[in-house]
Design a protein around this motif. Structure first.
Motif, PDB file in Angstrom:
ATOM      1  N   MET A 128       3.304   7.831 -37.109  1.00  0.00           N
ATOM      2  CA  MET A 128       2.793   6.338 -37.342  1.00  0.00           C
ATOM      3  C   MET A 128       1.229   6.960 -37.350  1.00  0.00           C
ATOM      4  O   MET A 128       0.433   6.293 -37.963  1.00  0.00           O
ATOM      5  CB  MET A 128       3.196   5.474 -36.427  1.00  0.00           C
TER       6      MET A 128
ATOM      7  N   VAL B 292       8.184  -6.199 -33.747  1.00  0.00           N
ATOM      8  CA  VAL B 292       9.102  -5.338 -34.837  1.00  0.00           C
ATOM      9  C   VAL B 292       9.519  -4.277 -33.993  1.00  0.00           C
ATOM     10  O   VAL B 292       9.110  -3.609 -33.237  1.00  0.00           O
ATOM     11  CB  VAL B 292       8.189  -4.840 -35.756  1.00  0.00           C
TER      12      VAL B 292
ATOM     13  N   ARG C 109      11.386  -0.836 -34.840  1.00  0.00           N
ATOM     14  CA  ARG C 109      11.815   0.396 -35.815  1.00  0.00           C
ATOM     15  C   ARG C 109      12.832   1.284 -35.262  1.00  0.00           C
ATOM     16  O   ARG C 109      12.530   1.896 -34.257  1.00  0.00           O
ATOM     17  CB  ARG C 109      10.463   0.872 -36.111  1.00  0.00           C
TER      18      ARG C 109
ATOM     19  N   SER D 131      15.694   4.394 -36.084  1.00  0.00           N
ATOM     20  CA  SER D 131      15.905   5.528 -36.898  1.00  0.00           C
ATOM     21  C   SER D 131      17.357   5.914 -36.530  1.00  0.00           C
ATOM     22  O   SER D 131      18.019   6.687 -37.143  1.00  0.00           O
ATOM     23  CB  SER D 131      15.074   6.562 -37.171  1.00  0.00           C
TER      24      SER D 131
ATOM     25  N   ARG E   5      11.682  -8.991 -36.198  1.00  0.00           N
ATOM     26  CA  ARG E   5      12.093  -8.267 -37.221  1.00  0.00           C
ATOM     27  C   ARG E   5      12.401  -6.822 -36.891  1.00  0.00           C
ATOM     28  O   ARG E   5      11.821  -6.141 -35.947  1.00  0.00           O
ATOM     29  CB  ARG E   5      10.784  -7.949 -38.367  1.00  0.00           C
TER      30      ARG E   5
ATOM     31  N   VAL F 183      13.480  -3.003 -38.493  1.00  0.00           N
ATOM     32  CA  VAL F 183      13.544  -2.155 -39.570  1.00  0.00           C
ATOM     33  C   VAL F 183      14.363  -0.998 -39.171  1.00  0.00           C
ATOM     34  O   VAL F 183      14.221  -0.243 -38.442  1.00  0.00           O
ATOM     35  CB  VAL F 183      11.962  -1.810 -40.052  1.00  0.00           C
TER      36      VAL F 183
ATOM     37  N   PHE G  63      15.919   1.628 -46.579  1.00  0.00           N
ATOM     38  CA  PHE G  63      15.608   1.013 -45.268  1.00  0.00           C
ATOM     39  C   PHE G  63      16.234  -0.548 -45.369  1.00  0.00           C
ATOM     40  O   PHE G  63      16.434  -0.885 -46.425  1.00  0.00           O
ATOM     41  CB  PHE G  63      14.347   0.859 -45.185  1.00  0.00           C
TER      42      PHE G  63
ATOM     43  N   ILE H 135      15.962  -4.357 -43.751  1.00  0.00           N
ATOM     44  CA  ILE H 135      14.942  -5.367 -42.892  1.00  0.00           C
ATOM     45  C   ILE H 135      16.033  -6.521 -42.458  1.00  0.00           C
ATOM     46  O   ILE H 135      16.606  -6.965 -43.372  1.00  0.00           O
ATOM     47  CB  ILE H 135      13.772  -5.727 -43.534  1.00  0.00           C
TER      48      ILE H 135
END
Length: 115
Positions: free
Chosen positions: A1, A46, A48, A50, A69, A71, A103, A105
């Motif tokens: 990132m 948020v 995130r 994976s 959120r 993701v 992806f 959301i």
């Protein structure tokens, strides 16, 4: 990132915090405890994800708290779709307007995850 931000000459200041501590382990209960503690400690907007485990069977058990959120990308997307029919939590439905094959959301309803 950080590479993406540097490449695009973006500085988000205190709006962005990245934690590189490992959260996934062989024990689901310990993984959930680590994720929940990370959310409680850092209060992210948020999340995130994976990791396959968190995108699939464990997602509905995460205490999202302030997260507005989620993701999902990479292995988490396939796991989410494989487990979706088993999870009866409507707040974890993907946002069809924002999601793509690469992806997912999710904008969870806070009331469903209040502690």
């Amino acid at each position: 990132m950080r590479d993406v931000l540097d490449h695009n000459a973006l500085e988000l200041g205190d709006r962005l915090s990245m934690i590189n501590a490992p959260v996934i382990c062989d024990d689901d209960a310990e993984t959930l405890a680590r994720v929940n503690q990370m959310i409680a400690d850092h209060q992210p907007d948020v999340l995130r994800i994976s990791y396959e485990e968190l995108g699939g069977r464990l997602l509905s058990r995460v205490t999202l708290g302030p997260v507005t959120r989620v993701v999902l990308f990479g292995p988490a997307v396939a796991a989410f779709h494989a487990q979706r029919s088993k999870v009866k939590d409507p707040s974890l439905s993907p946002d069809q307007d924002q999601s793509m094959p690469e992806f997912v959301i999710i904008e969870p309803k806070q009331a469903a995850h209040a502690t």
